[in-house]
Enzyme design. Structure first.
Site, short mmCIF file in Angstrom:
data_model
loop_
_atom_site.label_atom_id
_atom_site.label_comp_id
_atom_site.label_asym_id
_atom_site.label_seq_id
_atom_site.Cartn_x
_atom_site.Cartn_y
_atom_site.Cartn_z
N HIS A 222 1.04 -2.15 -1.93
CA HIS A 222 1.82 -3.19 -1.89
C HIS A 222 3.31 -2.68 -1.29
CE1 HIS A 222 -0.85 -2.98 -5.88
NE2 HIS A 222 -0.95 -4.13 -5.35
N ASP A 402 7.02 -7.01 -3.63
CA ASP A 402 6.09 -6.75 -2.00
C ASP A 402 6.51 -8.41 -1.36
OD1 ASP A 402 5.21 -9.38 -3.75
OD2 ASP A 402 3.53 -8.16 -4.42
#
Length: 579
Positions: A222, A402
């Site tokens: 991620h 993220d």
């Protein structure tokens, strides 16, 4: 305005359109109407056998929908980009498999907090409906020598588990036998990634900065940072560094590998490495392992679990005996293994209706009450503030994850605003909260969405019921997410507030507003106090595990401020509870 750098139609529609493209191009797949769930088209073939369900955030294509087919997964559920799928969709997938006649359902889950939490909540709900459900958590990341409380991440080794589990299920193995076999296999699986660039969630900035000529070792799928940054060297040297780290006996995350072992190798393109480079890395991996006396039995090379457009590669190694190789070689129709469909694309019905589940239906008709105007006003204020602070929240999240926190909350805010335009706000706060829980689970995803679990006491709006509902929700997050107060997660704000709210169960009628105001203050203080804590759970824990945040990441900005304009007199009505 940031120029568009991805070939999509819209940020909001990219996941649904990608799933539609996958299913329309694959004759053996169908979509579950109303959910981001890919199913086998031949669900009747599951009767009497164990069904397999996996999934997770989108952006890892061809995982997970590409592994649905005979001999692999029975279904896959997708969340938003890099966001865990909501429990409601996971439950719908489980019930579809159960309704098809499966003897049990096995959930294959990567070891990320949101995935464990949301799949766990759905599993609990399915068991309450009489379904035999079990879960295998894949945690084969070899990056950290001393993994923290959050444990090892689940990476591309999950694809191996999909394949072996699918072969076992096709043979008619029991749920218990499959779980035991996979648990044993996972002891001999390890993965490690390296990247030459970050990636970016559609509509967001890159998840981190990486200077040209630099590479990062041990990062997650991620965009979470890894363990070491250095200059890019030759492919042979990079691969040797990776395998040395994966097999280092001094590391608690090492893959025990010795001369004479047989392995299956997966060379996985993280998204944007060229085919030329992939072939070079594959050669380097085979050569390096053979130089150690390790026999390479099988090699997979290609894109199997990506991270959007990240320029990088991961290596996954699995120790394999003859029986494991037999399962690995078993035939599958899953398109990403890969297989080509011979079914004509046009003219095929590719959507099926979800089964009717014996659960409490969402009552769409509500009666307004004296509290409806003030609750409508409060909801509008919360939604507009979340939309206003979208990029500020993304900025906060880029320092620890993220970078899509603002986008995720904005999705929920827009969903609530849309609902407000077409519905009346019920006079019962419990009913309103039940509606909001459903909206958030469906539209928000991630760990935050899981807070809206089904712990609302429908029809009860007294202070004790509200306090108990919030308490039950936070305990569920603690149970499935694996975090505790002090781990630098949202629980550090929630738990102090919940402790204060529990005083409502014994508070006199005139003392409830004081407790509510104190709970808000405790939540704010708890959130502020996380500045001085070390993350031990959730994605932010992987930053701390490498020693300190990467030097190129922005420092923690101040949290956004929110003004609460609802006054005590607005909440009080004659003959009604103030909560």
């Amino acid at each position: 305005m940031e120029p568009q750098k991805k070939l999509i139609n819209s940020v909001e529609g990219c996941v649904d359109e990608a799933l539609c493209g996958l299913v329309r191009a694959s004759g053996g797949l169908s979509l579950l109407e109303g959910h981001r769930v890919v199913l086998r088209s031949d669900l009747e073939a599951l009767r009497g056998k164990v069904a397999l369900l996996s999934g997770g955030g989108s952006g890892h294509e061809p995982a997970h929908g590409g592994y649905v087919g005979a001999g692999m997964l029975s279904a896959a559920v997708a969340g938003g980009v890099f966001a865990s799928p909501p429990p409601a969709s996971i439950l719908a997938a489980i019930m579809s498999l159960h309704t098809a006649g499966a003897s049990g359902v096995l959930l294959i889950v990567k070891n990320y907090t949101g995935d464990r939490l949301n799949f766990g909540l759905a599993a609990e709900q399915a068991r309450n409906l009489g379904v035999a459900v079990d879960m295998v958590v894949v945690a084969e990341d070899c990056a950290f020598d001393r993994p923290g409380k959050a444990g090892r991440r689940g990476l591309c080794g999950t694809v191996f588990i999909h394949k072996l589990a699918g072969a076992l299920a096709e043979e008619g193995s029991s749920l218990d036998h499959i779980v035991a076999r996979l648990t044993e296999v996972l002891k001999g699986v390890g993965s490690l990634g390296v990247s030459l660039s970050p990636c970016s969630v559609p509509g967001s900035l890159p998840s981190f900065d990486l200077s040209p000529g630099d590479m990062e070792l041990g990062l997650g799928i991620h965009g979470e940072p890894g363990i070491k940054r250095s200059k890019v060297t030759s492919a042979d040297e990079v691969v040797k560094t990776m395998i040395d780290h994966m097999t280092n006996p001094d590391s608690q995350s090492c893959l025990p590998l010795k001369s004479g072992d047989n392995v299956v190798v997966c060379v996985n393109n993280l998204g944007a490495l060229s085919c030329l480079e992939m072939a070079i890395v594959t050669r380097a991996a085979i050569t390096c392992l053979e130089s150690r006396g390790v026999a390479v039995a099988r090699v997979m090379s290609g894109s199997f679990m990506t991270s959007l457009e990240m320029v990088g590669v991961s290596l996954t190694l699995m120790r394999a005996d003859e029986d494991t190789l037999r399962l690995f070689d078993a035939k599958t129709s899953a398109p990403a293994w890969p297989n080509l469909s011979s079914v004509h694309v046009s003219g095929r019905s590719y959507v099926v209706a979800p089964p009717t589940m014996d659960t409490q239906p969402q009552d769409d008709t509500h009666t307004e009450g004296s509290l409806s105007p003030v609750m409508h006003k409060a909801l509008e204020s919360v939604c507009s503030t979340l939309l206003e602070k979208q990029e500020e929240l993304n900025s906060l999240d880029r320092a620890a994850g993220d970078g899509d926190c603002g986008n995720t909350h904005a999705q929920a805010a827009r969903a609530i605003q849309e609902w407000l335009r077409g519905h009346v706000v019920p006079g019962c706060p419990g009913k309103l909260l039940s509606v909001l829980a459903g909206l958030v689970q469906e539209k928000m995803g991630g760990s935050s969405g899981a807070v809206a679990a089904s712990h609302v006491a429908e029809g009860r709006s007294n202070a004790a019921a509200w306090a108990s509902a919030v308490h039950a929700g936070t305990q569920a997050m603690r149970r499935y997410g694996g975090a505790d107060p002090g781990d630098r997660t949202m629980l550090d704000a929630l738990f102090p507030a919940v402790d204060e709210l529990m005083k409502l169960t014994t508070a006199p009628p005139g003392g409830q507003m004081v407790i509510l105001q104190a709970a808000v203050q405790k939540a704010a203080s708890g959130a502020e106090a996380t500045r001085d804590l070390t993350a031990r759970a959730g994605r932010a824990s992987y930053i701390a595990a490498s020693g300190s945040p990467c030097p190129t990441r922005a420092p923690w900005p101040s949290p956004p401020s929110v003004e609460w304009n609802v006054k005590e007199k607005d909440l009080r009505r004659d003959g009604e509870n103030k909560t």
